[in-house]
Design an enzyme around this catalytic site. Sequence first.
Site, PDB file in Angstrom:
ATOM      1  N   SER A   4      29.510  16.244 -21.847  1.00 58.26           N
ATOM      2  CA  SER A   4      30.376  17.311 -22.347  1.00 58.26           C
ATOM      3  C   SER A   4      30.001  18.656 -21.741  1.00 58.26           C
ATOM      4  O   SER A   4      30.612  19.670 -22.062  1.00 58.26           O
ATOM      5  CB  SER A   4      30.288  17.388 -23.879  1.00 58.26           C
ATOM      6  OG  SER A   4      28.948  17.498 -24.293  1.00 58.26           O
ATOM      7  N   ASN A  36      23.081  16.823 -33.803  1.00 57.32           N
ATOM      8  CA  ASN A  36      24.218  16.788 -34.727  1.00 57.32           C
ATOM      9  C   ASN A  36      24.324  18.076 -35.547  1.00 57.32           C
ATOM     10  O   ASN A  36      25.419  18.634 -35.698  1.00 57.32           O
ATOM     11  CB  ASN A  36      24.118  15.570 -35.653  1.00 57.32           C
ATOM     12  CG  ASN A  36      24.218  14.267 -34.881  1.00 57.32           C
ATOM     13  OD1 ASN A  36      24.533  14.278 -33.692  1.00 57.32           O
ATOM     14  ND2 ASN A  36      23.948  13.152 -35.542  1.00 57.32           N
ATOM     15  N   THR A  68      71.693  35.740 -40.478  1.00 55.43           N
ATOM     16  CA  THR A  68      71.284  34.458 -41.038  1.00 55.43           C
ATOM     17  C   THR A  68      72.126  33.436 -40.299  1.00 55.43           C
ATOM     18  O   THR A  68      73.277  33.721 -39.929  1.00 55.43           O
ATOM     19  CB  THR A  68      71.541  34.365 -42.561  1.00 55.43           C
ATOM     20  OG1 THR A  68      72.942  34.529 -42.788  1.00 55.43           O
ATOM     21  CG2 THR A  68      70.783  35.447 -43.330  1.00 55.43           C
ATOM     22  N   HIS A  69      71.548  32.284 -40.041  1.00 58.18           N
ATOM     23  CA  HIS A  69      72.215  31.261 -39.209  1.00 58.18           C
ATOM     24  C   HIS A  69      72.581  31.813 -37.830  1.00 58.18           C
ATOM     25  O   HIS A  69      73.510  31.312 -37.200  1.00 58.18           O
ATOM     26  CB  HIS A  69      73.484  30.712 -39.893  1.00 58.18           C
ATOM     27  CG  HIS A  69      73.304  30.383 -41.337  1.00 58.18           C
ATOM     28  ND1 HIS A  69      72.971  29.116 -41.793  1.00 58.18           N
ATOM     29  CD2 HIS A  69      73.367  31.172 -42.443  1.00 58.18           C
ATOM     30  CE1 HIS A  69      72.867  29.144 -43.108  1.00 58.18           C
ATOM     31  NE2 HIS A  69      73.097  30.375 -43.539  1.00 58.18           N
ATOM     32  N   SER A  90      64.599  36.001 -10.060  1.00 57.07           N
ATOM     33  CA  SER A  90      64.880  34.637  -9.630  1.00 57.07           C
ATOM     34  C   SER A  90      64.833  34.601  -8.110  1.00 57.07           C
ATOM     35  O   SER A  90      65.233  35.550  -7.451  1.00 57.07           O
ATOM     36  CB  SER A  90      66.268  34.228 -10.117  1.00 57.07           C
ATOM     37  OG  SER A  90      66.785  33.196  -9.310  1.00 57.07           O
ATOM     38  N   LYS A 118      69.017  38.344 -11.732  1.00 58.88           N
ATOM     39  CA  LYS A 118      68.256  37.895 -12.898  1.00 58.88           C
ATOM     40  C   LYS A 118      67.080  38.803 -13.261  1.00 58.88           C
ATOM     41  O   LYS A 118      66.396  39.333 -12.410  1.00 58.88           O
ATOM     42  CB  LYS A 118      67.711  36.476 -12.654  1.00 58.88           C
ATOM     43  CG  LYS A 118      68.755  35.387 -12.617  1.00 58.88           C
ATOM     44  CD  LYS A 118      69.537  35.243 -13.919  1.00 58.88           C
ATOM     45  CE  LYS A 118      68.753  34.581 -15.029  1.00 58.88           C
ATOM     46  NZ  LYS A 118      68.422  33.174 -14.762  1.00 58.88           N
ATOM     47  N   ASN A 136      64.273  37.785 -15.908  1.00 57.19           N
ATOM     48  CA  ASN A 136      63.877  36.743 -16.850  1.00 57.19           C
ATOM     49  C   ASN A 136      62.688  37.185 -17.711  1.00 57.19           C
ATOM     50  O   ASN A 136      61.733  37.755 -17.198  1.00 57.19           O
ATOM     51  CB  ASN A 136      63.505  35.461 -16.097  1.00 57.19           C
ATOM     52  CG  ASN A 136      64.707  34.872 -15.369  1.00 57.19           C
ATOM     53  OD1 ASN A 136      65.837  35.007 -15.830  1.00 57.19           O
ATOM     54  ND2 ASN A 136      64.465  34.251 -14.233  1.00 57.19           N
ATOM     55  N   GLU A 185      59.015  33.787 -23.084  1.00 55.81           N
ATOM     56  CA  GLU A 185      59.219  32.328 -23.097  1.00 55.81           C
ATOM     57  C   GLU A 185      57.880  31.600 -23.150  1.00 55.81           C
ATOM     58  O   GLU A 185      57.734  30.582 -23.844  1.00 55.81           O
ATOM     59  CB  GLU A 185      59.999  31.894 -21.852  1.00 55.81           C
ATOM     60  CG  GLU A 185      61.424  32.439 -21.812  1.00 55.81           C
ATOM     61  CD  GLU A 185      62.009  32.321 -20.414  1.00 55.81           C
ATOM     62  OE1 GLU A 185      62.269  31.193 -19.986  1.00 55.81           O
ATOM     63  OE2 GLU A 185      62.192  33.354 -19.738  1.00 55.81           O
ATOM     64  N   TYR A 223      28.058  11.648 -38.305  1.00 56.44           N
ATOM     65  CA  TYR A 223      28.519  12.013 -36.970  1.00 56.44           C
ATOM     66  C   TYR A 223      28.947  10.784 -36.172  1.00 56.44           C
ATOM     67  O   TYR A 223      28.308   9.738 -36.244  1.00 56.44           O
ATOM     68  CB  TYR A 223      27.390  12.737 -36.224  1.00 56.44           C
ATOM     69  CG  TYR A 223      27.756  13.088 -34.786  1.00 56.44           C
ATOM     70  CD1 TYR A 223      28.438  14.260 -34.495  1.00 56.44           C
ATOM     71  CD2 TYR A 223      27.439  12.227 -33.739  1.00 56.44           C
ATOM     72  CE1 TYR A 223      28.793  14.576 -33.191  1.00 56.44           C
ATOM     73  CE2 TYR A 223      27.788  12.529 -32.431  1.00 56.44           C
ATOM     74  CZ  TYR A 223      28.462  13.709 -32.163  1.00 56.44           C
ATOM     75  OH  TYR A 223      28.813  14.002 -30.876  1.00 56.44           O
ATOM     76  N   GLN A 249      32.898  14.887 -30.312  1.00 61.98           N
ATOM     77  CA  GLN A 249      32.757  15.700 -29.104  1.00 61.98           C
ATOM     78  C   GLN A 249      34.134  16.113 -28.562  1.00 61.98           C
ATOM     79  O   GLN A 249      34.247  17.089 -27.835  1.00 61.98           O
ATOM     80  CB  GLN A 249      31.989  14.889 -28.056  1.00 61.98           C
ATOM     81  CG  GLN A 249      31.692  15.619 -26.774  1.00 61.98           C
ATOM     82  CD  GLN A 249      30.629  14.885 -25.966  1.00 61.98           C
ATOM     83  OE1 GLN A 249      29.461  14.938 -26.285  1.00 61.98           O
ATOM     84  NE2 GLN A 249      31.051  14.184 -24.924  1.00 61.98           N
ATOM     85  N   LYS A 268      36.027  19.921 -28.956  1.00 59.19           N
ATOM     86  CA  LYS A 268      35.772  21.216 -28.315  1.00 59.19           C
ATOM     87  C   LYS A 268      36.866  21.676 -27.364  1.00 59.19           C
ATOM     88  O   LYS A 268      37.319  22.825 -27.448  1.00 59.19           O
ATOM     89  CB  LYS A 268      34.427  21.178 -27.596  1.00 59.19           C
ATOM     90  CG  LYS A 268      33.303  21.264 -28.587  1.00 59.19           C
ATOM     91  CD  LYS A 268      31.966  21.005 -27.985  1.00 59.19           C
ATOM     92  CE  LYS A 268      31.072  20.431 -29.054  1.00 59.19           C
ATOM     93  NZ  LYS A 268      31.510  19.120 -29.570  1.00 59.19           N
TER      94      LYS A 268
HETATM   95  N1  ARG Z   1      27.677  16.795 -27.213  1.00 60.44           N
HETATM   96  C1  ARG Z   1      27.680  16.339 -28.553  1.00 60.44           C
HETATM   97  C2  ARG Z   1      28.962  16.822 -29.270  1.00 60.44           C
HETATM   98  O1  ARG Z   1      29.589  17.651 -28.756  1.00 60.44           O
HETATM   99  C3  ARG Z   1      26.514  16.854 -29.290  1.00 60.44           C
HETATM  100  C4  ARG Z   1      26.053  15.982 -30.410  1.00 60.44           C
HETATM  101  C5  ARG Z   1      25.529  14.717 -29.872  1.00 60.44           C
HETATM  102  N2  ARG Z   1      24.966  13.932 -30.906  1.00 60.44           N
HETATM  103  C6  ARG Z   1      24.705  12.625 -30.735  1.00 60.44           C
HETATM  104  N3  ARG Z   1      24.204  12.015 -31.745  1.00 60.44           N
HETATM  105  N4  ARG Z   1      24.962  12.010 -29.619  1.00 60.44           N
HETATM  106  O2  ARG Z   1      29.345  16.346 -30.298  1.00 60.44           O
END
Ligand code: ARG
Length: 481
Positions: free
Chosen positions: A46, A133, A178-179, A300, A306, A308, A313, A340, A345, A348
Amino acid sequence: MGKKDPPVPASGRTSAGSRDRSAPNSMWGGRFTGAPDALMEGINASIGFDKALHAQDIAGSRAHAEMLAAAGILPAEDAAAICDGLDRIAAEIAAGEFDFRTELEDIHMNIEARLGELIGGAAGRLHTARSRNDQVATDLRLWLRDAIDGCDAALAALQSTLIDKAEAHADWVMPGFTHLQAAQPVTVGHHMLAYVEMFGRDRGRLADARKRLNESPLGAGALAGTSFAIDREATASALGFDRPTANSLDSVSDRDFVLEFLAAATICAGHLSRLGEELVIWSSAQFGFARLSDAFSTGSSMMPQKRNPDAAELIRGKSGRILGAFVTVFTVMKGLPLAYSKDMQEDKEPVFDAAETLAVCLQVAAAMVADLSFDRERLSAAAGAGNTVATDLADWLVREGGVPFRESHAIAGRAVALAEAKGCGLGDLPLEDLRTIDDRITEGVFDVLTVDRSVTSRTSHGGTAPDNVRAQAAAARERFL
Ligand code: ARG
């Protein structure tokens, strides 16, 4: 790379190209004899995105080391060496000299491994009473707390721009819809202040999410807590959290704080999308209510005429991306048993993307609102088109003639039909014509059958009258800025 030789050489710490691909991972390879397959390494890593958590990870590690030393779990000199090493790592990252390594999976192990290279053996004591974790849960909460603060500031800036616009156009009339059918005249200022309310609620939702996320999971360990006599209050307060989380299992398995942010971000993106849609409509040649300058328009490649409204948008379109992030994280989380799982992961990338997208949209929206210039004449003409003062006629009959509203509504409806048949507006019908519909109508009715009278009469709390708008704009400044 430009770094010194590692004082503690370890398998798995060499760069991806030259390392021994048969050695187990140095962080957790004790019970392993083989190395991960390259595919395993690829799906597992990650670091490509969680390096965004570097500052939070370093802050968390520093708080943890200091707490361990204060609790007598870690020798003070080791804690000092750790903090010094963490400072050097922060400097390396800031200078763009840090070598983020895929084989070290994530930001947590990258930083810890580098710490080992920099300070040697003491680095190995940092992970006492801690797990990735609780570490990742802590880092992400810290990151999101900052992201929320950034969004809040951007929302306040957008509100401020809208309030400025509202004040400048407190008595400019426009059709209210409205509408998407012309309904009743409103003021441009009133319309701007409607968005100020929406964005105010968005800030409330974000603040609410922030309050709940501001608890420290650090010290929950992998899932069960720890046998070390750690001080979770100390790390919580060092990191600016209100308190430690109450349950170690929940601490490492909870991503409500991500979902709450994404839910609030999605609603906010929905508001931005509606604003974007209005800017698109208003700036069309057919409406012609407002114009975005060259700075916020594109041309355009084929059609020379144009202009735009691409940015509007895109603001509309990017709401889909933010909702997508919510759906992604919710779907990842909904079936996971405690505590966990590595699925988590996957939280993120969507949350990073959503936060960044929202921040950009908020900035662009504020800049576009500031840039917008309204066409007073077109707005005013459109405000009266479609007999938008019909309600004013019905209200006048109630007030002046004592007619029940249901009845006055029908009378006004017949007057609209007559005006349409004659191809004129309600206010242009001669009195005799109106009196053929109902003889309680008198000359005085013409006082209320203009757009300006219509808006100035709407002085009820929250209504569109220019004086209301001025007062509401001042009140909004007090409430929000
Ligand atoms: N890179 C992991 C995550 O984003 C960190 C936690 C990893 N924990 C584990 N028990 N492998 O969730």
